[in-house]
Design a protein around this motif. Structure first.
Motif, PDB file in Angstrom:
ATOM      1  N   ARG A  31     -34.450   8.760  -4.012  1.00  0.00           N
ATOM      2  CA  ARG A  31     -35.284   7.819  -4.740  1.00  0.00           C
ATOM      3  C   ARG A  31     -35.753   8.458  -6.041  1.00  0.00           C
ATOM      4  N   GLY A  32     -35.462   7.796  -7.155  1.00  0.00           N
ATOM      5  CA  GLY A  32     -35.902   8.309  -8.439  1.00  0.00           C
ATOM      6  C   GLY A  32     -37.409   8.196  -8.581  1.00  0.00           C
ATOM      7  N   ARG A  33     -38.033   9.217  -9.109  1.00  0.00           N
ATOM      8  CA  ARG A  33     -39.472   9.252  -9.268  1.00  0.00           C
ATOM      9  C   ARG A  33     -39.804   9.155 -10.751  1.00  0.00           C
ATOM     10  N   VAL A  34     -40.820   8.349 -11.051  1.00  0.00           N
ATOM     11  CA  VAL A  34     -41.271   8.181 -12.431  1.00  0.00           C
ATOM     12  C   VAL A  34     -42.454   9.111 -12.663  1.00  0.00           C
ATOM     13  N   ASN A  35     -42.408   9.859 -13.762  1.00  0.00           N
ATOM     14  CA  ASN A  35     -43.492  10.746 -14.161  1.00  0.00           C
ATOM     15  C   ASN A  35     -43.964  10.334 -15.549  1.00  0.00           C
ATOM     16  N   VAL A  36     -45.288  10.319 -15.724  1.00  0.00           N
ATOM     17  CA  VAL A  36     -45.897   9.957 -17.003  1.00  0.00           C
ATOM     18  C   VAL A  36     -46.415  11.230 -17.653  1.00  0.00           C
ATOM     19  N   LEU A  37     -45.963  11.498 -18.873  1.00  0.00           N
ATOM     20  CA  LEU A  37     -46.298  12.716 -19.592  1.00  0.00           C
ATOM     21  C   LEU A  37     -47.136  12.351 -20.810  1.00  0.00           C
ATOM     22  N   ASP A  38     -48.273  13.026 -20.936  1.00  0.00           N
ATOM     23  CA  ASP A  38     -49.168  12.798 -22.066  1.00  0.00           C
ATOM     24  C   ASP A  38     -48.950  13.915 -23.087  1.00  0.00           C
ATOM     25  N   PRO A  39     -48.387  13.620 -24.261  1.00  0.00           N
ATOM     26  CA  PRO A  39     -48.128  14.693 -25.235  1.00  0.00           C
ATOM     27  C   PRO A  39     -49.381  15.196 -25.928  1.00  0.00           C
ATOM     28  N   ARG A  40     -50.502  14.491 -25.791  1.00  0.00           N
ATOM     29  CA  ARG A  40     -51.718  14.920 -26.480  1.00  0.00           C
ATOM     30  C   ARG A  40     -52.421  16.031 -25.719  1.00  0.00           C
ATOM     31  N   SER A  41     -52.177  16.163 -24.407  1.00  0.00           N
ATOM     32  CA  SER A  41     -52.868  17.197 -23.644  1.00  0.00           C
ATOM     33  C   SER A  41     -52.269  18.589 -23.825  1.00  0.00           C
ATOM     34  N   GLY A  64     -73.608  17.313 -28.347  1.00  0.00           N
ATOM     35  CA  GLY A  64     -72.796  17.739 -29.479  1.00  0.00           C
ATOM     36  C   GLY A  64     -71.311  17.649 -29.205  1.00  0.00           C
ATOM     37  N   GLY A  65     -70.618  18.792 -29.329  1.00  0.00           N
ATOM     38  CA  GLY A  65     -69.178  18.811 -29.139  1.00  0.00           C
ATOM     39  C   GLY A  65     -68.747  18.988 -27.708  1.00  0.00           C
ATOM     40  N   ALA A  66     -69.682  19.062 -26.771  1.00  0.00           N
ATOM     41  CA  ALA A  66     -69.305  19.227 -25.364  1.00  0.00           C
ATOM     42  C   ALA A  66     -68.640  17.960 -24.854  1.00  0.00           C
ATOM     43  N   PRO A  67     -67.633  18.085 -24.016  1.00  0.00           N
ATOM     44  CA  PRO A  67     -66.962  16.891 -23.481  1.00  0.00           C
ATOM     45  C   PRO A  67     -67.843  16.140 -22.498  1.00  0.00           C
ATOM     46  N   GLU A  68     -67.436  14.902 -22.218  1.00  0.00           N
ATOM     47  CA  GLU A  68     -68.168  14.075 -21.270  1.00  0.00           C
ATOM     48  C   GLU A  68     -68.041  14.655 -19.860  1.00  0.00           C
ATOM     49  N   ALA A  96     -64.138  15.265 -18.815  1.00  0.00           N
ATOM     50  CA  ALA A  96     -63.114  14.605 -19.622  1.00  0.00           C
ATOM     51  C   ALA A  96     -62.556  15.585 -20.637  1.00  0.00           C
ATOM     52  N   SER A  97     -61.366  15.292 -21.108  1.00  0.00           N
ATOM     53  CA  SER A  97     -60.779  16.111 -22.161  1.00  0.00           C
ATOM     54  C   SER A  97     -61.594  15.974 -23.436  1.00  0.00           C
ATOM     55  N   GLY A  98     -61.568  17.003 -24.262  1.00  0.00           N
ATOM     56  CA  GLY A  98     -62.376  17.004 -25.476  1.00  0.00           C
ATOM     57  C   GLY A  98     -61.924  15.996 -26.493  1.00  0.00           C
ATOM     58  N   ASP A  99     -60.616  15.689 -26.552  1.00  0.00           N
ATOM     59  CA  ASP A  99     -60.087  14.754 -27.535  1.00  0.00           C
ATOM     60  C   ASP A  99     -60.288  13.340 -27.031  1.00  0.00           C
ATOM     61  N   VAL A 100     -60.808  12.457 -27.897  1.00  0.00           N
ATOM     62  CA  VAL A 100     -61.060  11.078 -27.475  1.00  0.00           C
ATOM     63  C   VAL A 100     -59.768  10.351 -27.173  1.00  0.00           C
ATOM     64  N   SER A 101     -58.660  10.790 -27.767  1.00  0.00           N
ATOM     65  CA  SER A 101     -57.378  10.119 -27.547  1.00  0.00           C
ATOM     66  C   SER A 101     -56.679  10.601 -26.287  1.00  0.00           C
ATOM     67  N   THR A 102     -57.180  11.648 -25.651  1.00  0.00           N
ATOM     68  CA  THR A 102     -56.583  12.168 -24.432  1.00  0.00           C
ATOM     69  C   THR A 102     -57.419  11.720 -23.249  1.00  0.00           C
ATOM     70  N   PRO A 151     -69.690   6.702 -23.143  1.00  0.00           N
ATOM     71  CA  PRO A 151     -69.474   6.250 -24.528  1.00  0.00           C
ATOM     72  C   PRO A 151     -68.651   7.217 -25.349  1.00  0.00           C
ATOM     73  N   GLY A 152     -68.696   8.531 -25.030  1.00  0.00           N
ATOM     74  CA  GLY A 152     -67.895   9.482 -25.780  1.00  0.00           C
ATOM     75  C   GLY A 152     -66.409   9.277 -25.619  1.00  0.00           C
ATOM     76  N   LYS A 153     -65.996   8.649 -24.530  1.00  0.00           N
ATOM     77  CA  LYS A 153     -64.591   8.349 -24.279  1.00  0.00           C
ATOM     78  C   LYS A 153     -64.263   6.879 -24.434  1.00  0.00           C
ATOM     79  N   GLY A 154     -65.278   6.036 -24.603  1.00  0.00           N
ATOM     80  CA  GLY A 154     -65.025   4.603 -24.672  1.00  0.00           C
ATOM     81  C   GLY A 154     -64.499   4.061 -23.361  1.00  0.00           C
ATOM     82  N   GLN A 155     -65.093   4.514 -22.245  1.00  0.00           N
ATOM     83  CA  GLN A 155     -64.598   4.137 -20.925  1.00  0.00           C
ATOM     84  C   GLN A 155     -65.757   3.825 -19.999  1.00  0.00           C
ATOM     85  N   TYR A 156     -65.433   3.086 -18.928  1.00  0.00           N
ATOM     86  CA  TYR A 156     -66.352   2.841 -17.827  1.00  0.00           C
ATOM     87  C   TYR A 156     -65.782   3.505 -16.575  1.00  0.00           C
TER      88      TYR A 156
END
Length: 695
Positions: free
Chosen positions: A89-99, A176-180, A196-202, A558-563
């Motif tokens: 069975r083929g497995r799908v993996n999701v890779l985030d290039p920003r991390s 300040g610059g500390a992550p959520e 959370a990761s420090g980058d808002v896009s990650t 709010p630092g990540k724009g997420q709930y």
């Protein structure tokens, strides 16, 4: 379809040979158009990211259950790479290039990757929200296609680490610059710290710490974060309040700046976070972090100010604690007849609100001032919020609008003026009883989780009547706090203005007794729904579905724009807030520019709701594109229209010929004469006709 489009015209591009790019044969090649990168997959089980010059940027390997990569594509909606392959069975993996990280475990429970044997992947160029996969089900001559669509209101991430249900979610105040950071408190006595990761896009949340509270009898029921101590405070089933100090990360100590917390004076210098060892009083070790006092379950805790903590629980009492001495400072006995389930603080007015099970009212208490053990019962009671006809299930204080928000089993929300303690707006909602509620100051939203295991997001401005049902601002000069001249303090609700005028004209209260309500109440509200007066319907902007059991806690990041939500199913789920970059970054082509000829500049916003502006009707690219299929469809439509026109012309010509044949006979002429006589024209019609011709 080619993996990359070769530009037309001009000099042909020059390519370089990348020798030894993989340890085995290259099986698939794709491109990342957002970054102009080349993606390659190989039979060695790795995926690599390259620049067009041949420089290797990233190398993803060691996928679980994947020995070779046969499918690879870029998902524009999420900005991630999808890779598939493997034995059986083929497995799908999701890779985030920003991390860069493999984030498959965070989305596996949402996308159902384990249900399909995917051998090839393809992202649609016409629809950036869809990814197609080819399934090999073991039959050599049969291949099915599975389609994934990115849904913005679906679960974005799933964090699974608790063995039992989750009772509370607590956000650490952003520094300040500390992550959520968010704490999840499990009923089994385990506390997990998520970062959370420090980058808002990650969009990756990792488990940084696990606190085992195995000696807690019955588990934990509620929690809050103490900014004074820099520690987590939990209320437990055994009637104790416990303090848990997390391990301090190096980047937290180096974080510069500190956001002011609710209730702090503007301009004050942020104080350095104190540790538990700085507030020891010489008692035994276990008393330093355990504060007994309640008789039964502690259902709600909240940090007030000046190292003071408030708690309430099943014994119906409200207790105030000194966090420096770890002792009870004051107790309000018999604050409610039933068990208290909610306690909310109002830093602006130095008050707290409490709600109890089965009671249709909320009590407001004065939390400031010295604690006198000999004070009368009810001396701290400021007033009650009365109006609901069934039990109140949640109460929250809205800082940016300075009002109370309550929800009840009568399926209504109520907005309250804090000065007059009167209802300013009452709105009914669709759904069942509310199990958890939170306010999002960044987007001006009210989040309510109901017993149907769904989270509904409401616009507070629309609930107040400052927006119409389409989301447009009503022409009252109020476009939000940031556009007002005097700031948030000048935007006082109408009910509060009336209360202020009434308080000025009202007689003074007797000495030693506070006046909790104005003397002149507003006009009576005529009941029109379940025995109460309802001003409008509360329509949800978003509905989040995914939990399989009751939701017990909601928190905003709010630092990540997420709930984040959690409940009895043991999952911590992450959702995209309305201001999340993954929502707002998607732009839809605008074919009519405002201000152009024949277009009114304001007409594009007039009468158009928020959802319609974000999701306008756009002609699909497959129809607009001059591809052979579209040309063939256009030719078929033109041919059909031509044939229909010819058929209509033929039928009209045949009808005209039939009428001429009838008039050429004697009977036809007699019928025409009778028709003229019946119309009163007699025999004057024919001479008059010839006279006109002669003239």
């Amino acid at each position: 379809e080619p993996a990359a489009n070769v530009p037309r015209g001009g000099d042909p591009p020059r390519y370089r040979r990348w020798a030894n790019a993989h340890d085995a044969a290259v099986s698939v090649v794709s491109i990342d158009p957002a970054n102009a990168w080349v993606l390659t997959g190989s039979y060695d089980g790795s995926c690599k990211v390259w620049t067009h010059e041949g420089a290797q940027l990233m190398n993803f390997s060691n996928f679980p259950g994947v020995d070779k990569v046969t499918g690879l594509c870029y998902s524009p909606a999420t900005g991630t790479y999808w890779a598939s392959g493997g034995k059986g069975r083929g497995r799908v993996n999701v890779l985030d290039p920003r991390s860069p990280l493999n984030v498959t475990e965070f989305v596996r429970g949402v996308c159902g990757f384990g249900d399909f044997a995917v051998t090839a992947l393809h992202a649609s160029p016409n629809d950036r929200d869809r990814v197609f996969g080819v399934i090999a089900d073991g039959v050599p001559t049969r291949h099915d296609v599975v389609v994934w669509r990115f849904e913005y209101d679906a679960t974005f991430r799933v964090l699974r680490a608790h063995e039992d249900w989750v009772e509370a979610l607590v956000r650490v105040p952003h520094r300040g610059g500390a992550p959520e950071e968010v704490y999840s408190v499990g009923s089994e006595g385990t506390v997990l710290r998520w970062r959370a990761s420090g980058d808002v896009s990650t969009d990756v949340w990792t488990k940084e710490e696990s606190i085992d509270g195995g000696d807690v009898a019955g588990g934990m029921a509620c929690a809050c974060f103490s900014a004074d101590l820099g520690a987590l405070v939990t209320g437990c089933e055994d009637g104790t309040i416990r303090i848990w100090e997390p391990s301090v990360s190096p980047d937290e100590n180096d974080a510069d700046g500190c956001e002011s917390e609710p209730g702090s004076e503007a301009g004050d210098e942020p104080e350095k976070e104190s540790r538990l060892e700085e507030h020891l009083d010489g008692e035994e070790t276990w008393l330093r972090k355990v504060m007994p006092g309640h008789q039964g379950r502690v259902a709600a805790v909240a940090e007030l100010w000046d190292h003071t903590l408030a708690s309430a629980g099943a014994d119906g009492t409200i207790r105030f604690w000194d966090l420096q001495t770890r002792r009870e400072a004051h107790c309000i006995p018999d604050a409610h007849e039933n068990a208290v389930h909610s306690l909310e603080r109002c830093a602006l007015r130095e008050e707290i609100a409490t709600a109890a099970q089965g009671e249709d009212r909320v009590k407001i208490w004065r939390a400031s001032g010295s604690y006198d053990p000999d004070e009368e019962v009810g001396a701290r009671l400021v007033g009650e919020l009365t109006g609901h006809v069934e039990a109140v299930t949640a109460v929250k204080w809205c800082e940016w609008r300075e009002l109370w928000v309550t929800a009840s089993n009568d399926r209504t929300f109520r907005l309250w003026c804090p000065r007059a303690l009167e209802t300013t707006r009452c709105l009914k909602f669709r759904g069942d009883s509310i199990t958890a509620m939170a306010l999002d100051a960044s987007n001006g939203k009210v989040l309510a989780a109901m017993t149907d295991r769904k989270v509904r997001v409401f616009d507070l401005a629309r609930m107040e009547g400052r927006k119409d049902k389409h989301g447009n601002w009503i022409d009252d000069g109020v476009k939000g706090d940031e556009e007002s001249d005097g700031g948030e303090g000048d935007q006082i609700a109408e009910g509060e203005k009336k209360a202020t005028e009434a308080e000025e004209d009202a007689p003074a209260a007797p000495e030693g007794k506070e006046q909790s309500k104005v003397e002149e109440p507003p006009a009576p509200r005529v009941p029109n729904f379940a025995g109460a007066h309802v001003d409008d319907d509360a329509e949800a902007d978003h509905i989040f579905c995914g939990h399989v059991d009751l939701i017990r806690a909601i928190v905003c990041a709010p630092g990540k724009g997420q709930y984040m939500t959690a409940g009895c199913d043991g999952d911590v789920r992450v959702w995209l807030a309305p201001n999340n970059p993954n929502r707002t970054s998607l732009t839809v082509p605008n074919f009519v520019e405002p201000g152009s000829e024949g277009v009114d500049e304001d007409s594009t916003d007039r009468g158009v709701g928020e959802f319609e502006r974000k999701n306008p009707l756009v002609v699909p690219r497959s129809i607009r594109a001059p591809d052979p299929a579209a040309k063939m469809i256009a030719r078929q439509l033109e041919e059909r229209e031509r044939m229909d026109a010819e058929e209509a012309e033929r039928v009209a010509r045949a009808e005209e010929e039939r009428r001429e044949r009838e008039m050429s006979t004697r009977v036809g002429r007699m019928l025409r004469g009778l028709q003229d006589e019946s119309m009163g024209r007699g025999g004057e019609a024919e001479p008059a006709k010839e006279k006109v011709r002669a003239g």
